[in-house]
Design a protein around this motif. Structure first.
Motif, PDB file in Angstrom:
ATOM      1  N   ASP A   1       0.821  -1.205   0.000  1.00 49.00           N
ATOM      2  CA  ASP A   1       0.000   0.000   0.000  1.00 49.00           C
ATOM      3  C   ASP A   1       0.858   1.260   0.000  1.00 49.00           C
ATOM      4  O   ASP A   1       1.814   1.388   0.770  1.00 49.00           O
ATOM      5  CB  ASP A   1      -0.910  -0.005   1.231  1.00 49.00           C
ATOM      6  N   GLY A   2       0.515   2.174  -0.884  1.00 49.09           N
ATOM      7  CA  GLY A   2       1.213   3.455  -0.935  1.00 49.09           C
ATOM      8  C   GLY A   2       2.488   3.446  -1.752  1.00 49.09           C
ATOM      9  O   GLY A   2       3.108   4.485  -1.950  1.00 49.09           O
ATOM     10  N   GLN A   3       2.898   2.283  -2.267  1.00 50.98           N
ATOM     11  CA  GLN A   3       4.138   2.237  -3.061  1.00 50.98           C
ATOM     12  C   GLN A   3       3.889   2.724  -4.476  1.00 50.98           C
ATOM     13  O   GLN A   3       2.821   2.503  -5.044  1.00 50.98           O
ATOM     14  CB  GLN A   3       4.650   0.797  -3.118  1.00 50.98           C
ATOM     15  N   LYS A   4       4.923   3.375  -5.025  1.00 51.71           N
ATOM     16  CA  LYS A   4       4.838   3.778  -6.431  1.00 51.71           C
ATOM     17  C   LYS A   4       5.216   2.572  -7.279  1.00 51.71           C
ATOM     18  O   LYS A   4       6.328   2.055  -7.180  1.00 51.71           O
ATOM     19  CB  LYS A   4       5.823   4.915  -6.700  1.00 51.71           C
ATOM     20  N   VAL A   5       4.270   2.126  -8.087  1.00 53.72           N
ATOM     21  CA  VAL A   5       4.534   0.967  -8.946  1.00 53.72           C
ATOM     22  C   VAL A   5       4.000   1.273 -10.335  1.00 53.72           C
ATOM     23  O   VAL A   5       3.226   2.206 -10.524  1.00 53.72           O
ATOM     24  CB  VAL A   5       3.857  -0.305  -8.401  1.00 53.72           C
ATOM     25  N   THR A   6       4.418   0.463 -11.317  1.00 53.64           N
ATOM     26  CA  THR A   6       3.872   0.672 -12.656  1.00 53.64           C
ATOM     27  C   THR A   6       2.464   0.093 -12.714  1.00 53.64           C
ATOM     28  O   THR A   6       2.097  -0.764 -11.920  1.00 53.64           O
ATOM     29  CB  THR A   6       4.726  -0.023 -13.725  1.00 53.64           C
ATOM     30  N   GLN A   7       1.700   0.573 -13.699  1.00 53.10           N
ATOM     31  CA  GLN A   7       0.347   0.065 -13.856  1.00 53.10           C
ATOM     32  C   GLN A   7       0.334  -1.417 -14.161  1.00 53.10           C
ATOM     33  O   GLN A   7      -0.559  -2.138 -13.738  1.00 53.10           O
ATOM     34  CB  GLN A   7      -0.366   0.829 -14.965  1.00 53.10           C
ATOM     35  N   ALA A   8       1.353  -1.861 -14.922  1.00 59.79           N
ATOM     36  CA  ALA A   8       1.436  -3.290 -15.235  1.00 59.79           C
ATOM     37  C   ALA A   8       1.517  -4.088 -13.943  1.00 59.79           C
ATOM     38  O   ALA A   8       0.795  -5.072 -13.757  1.00 59.79           O
ATOM     39  CB  ALA A   8       2.646  -3.569 -16.117  1.00 59.79           C
ATOM     40  N   PHE A   9       2.388  -3.646 -13.042  1.00 59.85           N
ATOM     41  CA  PHE A   9       2.555  -4.382 -11.785  1.00 59.85           C
ATOM     42  C   PHE A   9       1.294  -4.297 -10.940  1.00 59.85           C
ATOM     43  O   PHE A   9       0.802  -5.311 -10.439  1.00 59.85           O
ATOM     44  CB  PHE A   9       3.754  -3.825 -11.013  1.00 59.85           C
ATOM     45  N   SER A  10       0.767  -3.085 -10.817  1.00 61.32           N
ATOM     46  CA  SER A  10      -0.383  -2.942  -9.925  1.00 61.32           C
ATOM     47  C   SER A  10      -1.583  -3.699 -10.462  1.00 61.32           C
ATOM     48  O   SER A  10      -2.329  -4.317  -9.702  1.00 61.32           O
ATOM     49  CB  SER A  10      -0.674  -1.453  -9.689  1.00 61.32           C
ATOM     50  N   SER A  11      -1.753  -3.703 -11.804  1.00 62.42           N
ATOM     51  CA  SER A  11      -2.904  -4.449 -12.317  1.00 62.42           C
ATOM     52  C   SER A  11      -2.701  -5.953 -12.145  1.00 62.42           C
ATOM     53  O   SER A  11      -3.668  -6.689 -11.940  1.00 62.42           O
ATOM     54  CB  SER A  11      -3.182  -4.097 -13.777  1.00 62.42           C
ATOM     55  N   THR A  12      -1.456  -6.420 -12.199  1.00 65.07           N
ATOM     56  CA  THR A  12      -1.233  -7.860 -11.983  1.00 65.07           C
ATOM     57  C   THR A  12      -1.507  -8.234 -10.531  1.00 65.07           C
ATOM     58  O   THR A  12      -2.081  -9.294 -10.256  1.00 65.07           O
ATOM     59  CB  THR A  12       0.201  -8.243 -12.366  1.00 65.07           C
ATOM     60  N   VAL A  13      -1.101  -7.359  -9.599  1.00 64.55           N
ATOM     61  CA  VAL A  13      -1.415  -7.634  -8.193  1.00 64.55           C
ATOM     62  C   VAL A  13      -2.931  -7.614  -8.003  1.00 64.55           C
ATOM     63  O   VAL A  13      -3.486  -8.437  -7.280  1.00 64.55           O
ATOM     64  CB  VAL A  13      -0.714  -6.609  -7.277  1.00 64.55           C
ATOM     65  N   ASN A  14      -3.608  -6.690  -8.701  1.00 63.45           N
ATOM     66  CA  ASN A  14      -5.061  -6.645  -8.600  1.00 63.45           C
ATOM     67  C   ASN A  14      -5.706  -7.909  -9.128  1.00 63.45           C
ATOM     68  O   ASN A  14      -6.664  -8.415  -8.545  1.00 63.45           O
ATOM     69  CB  ASN A  14      -5.614  -5.445  -9.384  1.00 63.45           C
ATOM     70  N   ILE A  15      -5.185  -8.413 -10.263  1.00 57.08           N
ATOM     71  CA  ILE A  15      -5.720  -9.673 -10.786  1.00 57.08           C
ATOM     72  C   ILE A  15      -5.589 -10.759  -9.728  1.00 57.08           C
ATOM     73  O   ILE A  15      -6.477 -11.566  -9.512  1.00 57.08           O
ATOM     74  CB  ILE A  15      -4.985 -10.071 -12.082  1.00 57.08           C
ATOM     75  N   SER A  16      -4.445 -10.740  -9.015  1.00 60.51           N
ATOM     76  CA  SER A  16      -4.186 -11.802  -8.057  1.00 60.51           C
ATOM     77  C   SER A  16      -5.049 -11.685  -6.813  1.00 60.51           C
ATOM     78  O   SER A  16      -5.352 -12.694  -6.178  1.00 60.51           O
ATOM     79  CB  SER A  16      -2.717 -11.782  -7.645  1.00 60.51           C
TER      80      SER A  16
END
Lengths: 511, 310
Positions: A93-108
């Protein structure tokens, strides 16, 4: 009342002997002319040998890859734009990440069924490449690539390369710490090619590493371009298979001029549909119970960070191993550098291996001067040189694969890294050299074993007048001595049940 | 089962009471019961999958129900095909792929004679068209490739370290001479690049304090490590991974990707592993306010080798 029954019967008669289905088929045939071809296709014979199933595993894994992959594209965002993660996975939470990474974590974590789909997608890709390799080994060792199937061998090999490549692209998309390191290595390998390497790297990645275009470009390659090529080649692969019909092992009634097995409809269709379900079921169970690529544990990619004990997916292992154990020979002179320590293991070596594989059918035709059409398969032991060559390459690749975990091995067995490195260097050279003569000798020995590769012959057990039993083996079928077996009529003394066995005192026993 | 029936026959024209059309199972009713159980259990599992999905159950429950359901159905269908369908074996004749000589010749003639007469007699046209298409191909390919990315030029040869760049850590804080204890390590960047992609990938540098007083890693680098602060490029010279591990006792920098090891005390000469070159060292100085700054850029290109690297 009887009128009603009569009209129903008349209606039924008007439909013809095959009822509604038959009528619909007629309508279809009127428009498409499918009847004759359809019948031939329903009657198409598939050999029953288990080894023909390996290609099916590959095909069905690809189906699973596509289904799960389509699901993933609904939620994955192929962008390296930075966002602040505020999702259901609290440690990030609160980390700056790329959209690719954040959307993959969201998928998970946030998409229902998403983690299962991700893990099934990853597992089925590992299975896909594995099944292709084993299927290829089957085709190689049994000589199924020989004339007229050289083209299909070429297509299959191309499919393997594309599968490995697309696996790499897909693995790179989540933009996690481990995949980013993989891209960095791929970039460096590309850079290492003399003359054009830097240009290739700049054009493919859109600039100096890390580039901004990597993820969008890899995405479109991964979900559209390579799958289209794979689908096209897969279609060609299957078309050629139908056109040229299956190979088969020699045996009773099996000749160069026929195919023996089960018909397409209904037997093969049932078996293969069931098999699709089984492969999907196993993949789903793997996705449920075997964690794979937990990117939230790796964290987002940061070019200045690295994780320990990073191994790529299994099918890249041989490359990583080659890069690890190759000595640090760099050519530096005349104002130029050729990083041989990268170019040789990662570009030239796989180039040689795959080119030999591409050319193998031609090479074998040249050296054996065998330009005949072959539909009957070889037993590997009947072709000792080919078998030995195949085993040699497999042993070398396996050693390189093991070498991709030198650090893990050293840790696990409490050995010095140096010892493991040198051990793997020596084994990678020595074992293939040993493997060739060993396999050759083994094949020759197997050929000498009585009955190996030959059809069983009946023993005639007879009782003598004194009451003793004598077993006499009948001679081997004459053709079994050669390589290709023609169908031989079954000897008459087996087929006919003896009418009065006890009177003559002789019984034939069917083994 | 008598032996005769194991001889394969063709499907077409087989009488319907031929033993080859009989199911392969010895006890078809038993097999049918087993398959029914498979189908029922499989269907229940798949219904369970639906229920799990509906209530948003944990992923392993979704996978377990889906997997078990598909597996049971699959086993049932395969068993159906294997035991309850015609056992065969059946045979299909193979027709030679090659056509008759007459057909082949007609085909070849169509291409060679008909096509040849048209093309060969118009060599000029063929040449002109071929040339045009060739040039079109080059013209199309070249800009297509060229738009994909910038030219490398000399961007691989240098980093963003300049004469006088402040050494900052990942959060952008300038490093002062008293910040690091002897034996500790920090990843640093030239000020202003610590948040950029290029800064992370190219400029990343490891700063290690090896002693309290000025340290010489190599001849000619006497002034490069003031107060024992040694700085090396963090980009491995093998394949560009960050050289992220520091073995303090042996004073080795280790790349976790392929285990190259670099000796910190003697100019990061590779001690082990596939890396061919030392990590380039960044010359540092301490300014009057006690901040660490770089004397200049690296003297060599950082990272893995490439053709233009001198």
């Amino acid at each position: 009342m009887s009128d009603v029954i009569n009209t129903q019967r008349a209606k039924k008669q008007a439909l013809g002997p095959y009822g509604r289905v038959g009528k619909s088929l007629d309508e279809l045939d009127d428009r498409l002319g499918l009847a004759r071809g359809g019948r031939t296709f329903m009657d198409k014979i598939f050999p029953d040998h288990w080894s023909f199933m390996l290609g099916e595993i590959a095909l069905y894994s690809f189906v699973i890859i596509m289904v799960t992959g389509v699901f993933l594209t609904f939620y994955f965002i192929p962008s390296s734009a930075l966002v602040t993660y505020h999702g259901s996975y609290l440690p990030l939470d609160g980390q700056k990440v790329t959209q690719a990474f954040s959307s993959t974590v969201n998928i998970s974590f946030a998409v229902r069924g998403g983690l299962l789909m991700r893990q099934m997608h990853h597992w089925s890709c590992d299975i896909f490449v594995g099944a292709i390799v084993v299927h290829m080994a089957r085709v190689f060792f049994t000589g199924a690539f020989r004339k007229p199937r050289e083209l299909n061998w070429t297509i299959g090999l191309t499919l393997l390369i594309l599968a490995i490549g697309n696996g790499f692209f897909g693995y790179s998309l989540p933009d996690d710490l481990v995949s980013g390191t993989g891209i960095r290595i791929a970039y460096s390998i590309m850079e290492s090619i003399p003359f054009v390497g830097t240009y290739m790297a700049f054009f493919i990645f859109g600039g100096n590493f890390p580039g901004t275009s990597t993820i969008p470009r890899f995405f479109i390659l991964h979900v559209l371009i390579l799958p289209l090529v794979i689908l096209g080649l897969l279609g060609a692969h299957l078309f050629l298979l139908v056109r040229q019909k299956h190979t088969q092992f020699p045996g009773r009634g099996r000749t160069e001029k026929n195919v023996v097995g089960s018909p397409m409809f209904p037997v093969f269709m049932a078996k293969t549909t069931g098999f699709l379900f089984i492969v999907s079921g196993i993949t789903a169970l793997l996705g449920a119970f075997a964690q794979v690529n937990p990117i939230w544990q790796f964290g987002p990619y940061d070019a200045a960070r690295i994780s320990y004990a990073v191994q790529p997916d299994w099918y890249m292992g041989f490359l990583d191993g080659a890069l690890r154990i190759f000595p640090s020979w760099s050519f530096m002179a005349f104002g130029h550098t050729i990083p041989l320590e990268v170019t040789i293991p990662a570009v030239i070596f796989p180039g040689i291996i795959f080119n030999i594989a591409y050319l193998w059918p031609m090479l074998e035709r040249k050296f054996t001067k065998d330009n005949e059409i072959h539909h009957l398969l070889d037993r590997p032991s009947d072709r000792p040189k080919r078998t030995a060559a195949g085993v040699t390459v497999l042993v070398m690749l396996s050693m390189l694969h093991i070498a991709s975990s030198t650090d893990v091995i050293a840790n696990f067995f409490h050995l010095s890294l140096n010892a493991v490195l040198w051990g793997m260097r020596i084994l990678t050279v020595i074992l293939p050299i040993v493997a060739y003569p060993l396999t050759y000798k083994l094949c020759k020995e197997l050929q000498g074993v009585r009955g190996a590769g030959k059809r069983k012959t009946p023993n005639i057990v007879s009782r003598t007048a004194e009451g003793a039993y004598v077993a006499t083996p009948t001679p081997a079928y004459g053709e079994d001595v050669g390589h290709e077996l023609e169908a031989t009529p079954v000897p008459a003394y087996i087929e006919s049940e003896p009418e009065e066995p006890l009177e003559s005192g002789v019984r034939t026993v069917d083994r | 089962m008598t032996d005769e029936h194991r001889t394969p026959v063709s499907l077409s024209g087989l009488s319907s009471n031929d033993p080859r059309l009989q199911p392969a199972a010895r006890h078809p009713e038993l097999v049918e019961r087993v398959i029914s159980v498979c189908f029922i259990v499989g269907t229940l599992c798949l219904a369970g999958f639906g229920a799990c999905y509906w209530i948003d159950a944990q992923p392993w429950k979704l996978g377990a129900t889906l997997g078990a359901g598909l597996l049971f159905l699959g086993i049932g269908i395969v068993a159906w095909g294997k035991y309850l369908m015609p056992r065969g074996p059946f045979v299909e004749e193979r027709h030679t792929l090659a056509n008759s000589d007459a057909d082949r010749q007609a085909f070849a003639a169509a291409i060679v004679e008909r096509g040849g007469s048209v093309v060969q007699r118009r060599k000029l046209l063929g040449g002109l068209l071929g040339g045009g298409m060739g040039i079109f191909g080059v013209v199309v390919m070249f800009p297509l490739l060229r738009s994909l990315g910038p030219l490398p030029k000399r961007t691989l040869q240098h980093t963003d370290w300049r004469s006088g760049s402040y050494v900052v850590d990942q959060s952008g804080r300038r490093v002062e001479v008293g910040d690091l204890a002897v034996g500790s390590i920090e990843t640093v960047f030239p000020e202003g690049t610590e948040n950029s992609d290029r800064g992370q990938a190219v400029d990343q540098t490891v700063l290690i304090r090896v002693s309290n007083e000025a340290f010489t890693t190599m001849k000619g680098r006497e002034t490069w490590a003031p107060h024992g602060y040694v700085a090396y490029s963090k980009v491995c010279t093998h394949l560009g991974c960050p050289v992220g591990l520091y073995e303090q006792e042996l004073q080795l920098l280790v790349c976790p990707c392929h285990q190259s090891m670099f000796n910190v005390t003697n100019g990061a000469v590779p001690q082990f592993g596939p890396a061919p070159r030392p990590l380039p060292q960044l010359p540092l100085y301490v300014d009057s306010s006690g901040f660490l700054r770089s004397q200049s850029d690296y003297h060599q290109a950082v990272g893995p080798g490439f053709w233009e690297r001198s």
